[in-house]
Write a protein that holds these residues in place. Structure first.
Motif, short mmCIF file in Angstrom:
data_model
loop_
_atom_site.label_atom_id
_atom_site.label_comp_id
_atom_site.label_asym_id
_atom_site.label_seq_id
_atom_site.Cartn_x
_atom_site.Cartn_y
_atom_site.Cartn_z
N ASN A 1 13.33 38.84 42.90
CA ASN A 1 12.36 39.58 43.72
C ASN A 1 11.25 40.27 42.95
O ASN A 1 10.45 41.01 43.53
N THR A 2 11.16 40.02 41.64
CA THR A 2 10.03 40.54 40.87
C THR A 2 9.39 39.39 40.12
O THR A 2 10.01 38.33 39.90
N ASP A 3 8.15 39.61 39.70
CA ASP A 3 7.46 38.55 38.96
C ASP A 3 8.19 38.23 37.66
O ASP A 3 8.22 37.06 37.23
N GLN A 4 8.78 39.25 37.03
CA GLN A 4 9.50 39.05 35.77
C GLN A 4 10.75 38.18 35.99
O GLN A 4 11.01 37.24 35.22
N LYS A 5 11.50 38.49 37.04
CA LYS A 5 12.71 37.71 37.34
C LYS A 5 12.36 36.26 37.68
O LYS A 5 13.03 35.32 37.25
N ARG B 1 11.68 38.81 51.35
CA ARG B 1 11.37 39.84 50.34
C ARG B 1 12.04 39.54 49.00
O ARG B 1 11.48 39.82 47.94
N CYS B 2 13.24 38.95 49.06
CA CYS B 2 13.93 38.59 47.82
C CYS B 2 13.21 37.47 47.07
O CYS B 2 13.34 37.36 45.84
N PRO C 1 8.00 36.64 45.08
CA PRO C 1 7.20 36.07 43.99
C PRO C 1 7.00 34.56 44.14
O PRO C 1 5.91 34.04 43.86
#
Length: 207
Positions: free
Chosen positions: A106-110, A165-166, A169
């Motif tokens: 759920n984040t750009d890094q992940k 939402r999960c 990205p």
């Protein structure tokens, strides 16, 4: 005047005379009292009416049977859609349990790490990209099925928005890539826009 006054009554003696002597003329034309004819005519009219009512009832029954059949067909299709949707949703949940790393980047890094990390189940040093693409396709298809089955159900919308939402990205990546509108229906894009607090798309639900 009595009912017998109409016509000439033929006696038994006259009939015997006619049988004994062929040259003897006897008028044996049908004569009947008016009440008898009224009863006959009334009976014919009654059975004609009964026949007409029976035909109407038969036709009405046939029409009702058609509507009942259509209703049963519609119910059968709805049950089939529901059963197929639940099977797809359960399959998506099972895939998530078997591949937890794919469920919520759920984040750009992940997301970037997932796309660049070698997949231990893959061959030739492939990354998680292929497996995540398959999971994403399953998620899209299942979400579309759920929205078809229950387009206005708040429970299912909440569950879909959780998944969106999960995987935000990845969805933003598809938007930047230019394939977003080709992958998602208008109805699902509306749900995505609500989940990600984006402007609602200008489109029709059947697109």
């Amino acid at each position: 005047m009595s009912d017998r006054a109409e016509g000439v009554e033929v006696t038994g003696q006259a009939l015997q005379a006619a049988l004994s002597d062929p040259n003897t003329d006897v008028d044996i034309s049908l004569q009947a009292p008016s009440k008898t004819w009224k009863l006959v005519i009334g009976s014919i009219e009654f059975w004609a009416l009964v026949g007409g009512v029976s035909a109407i009832v038969t036709a009405a029954t046939a029409v009702i049977a058609v509507f009942v059949g259509l209703g049963q067909l519609k119910t059968t299709r709805e049950v089939q859609v529901m059963d197929s949707t639940y099977q797809s949703w359960n399959a998506l949940m099972q895939a998530g349990l078997a591949n937890p790393e794919l469920v919520c980047p759920n984040t750009d890094q992940k997301f970037a790490k997932l796309m660049s990390t070698a997949d231990p189940r893959g061959v030739g040093g492939v990354t998680f990209q292929d497996r995540y693409a398959a999971y994403g396709t399953m998620m899209i298809t299942t979400s579309e099925q759920v929205l078809q089955m229950a387009p206005d159900d708040p429970y299912w919308r909440f569950r879909i928005e959780e998944r969106i939402r999960c995987n935000a990205p990845a969805i933003r990546h598809l938007m930047a890539e230019g394939t977003y509108e080709k992958r998602y229906s208008c109805r699902l894009r509306r749900v995505i826009a609500h989940a990600l607090s984006q402007p609602q798309p200008v489109c029709k639900d059947d697109e």
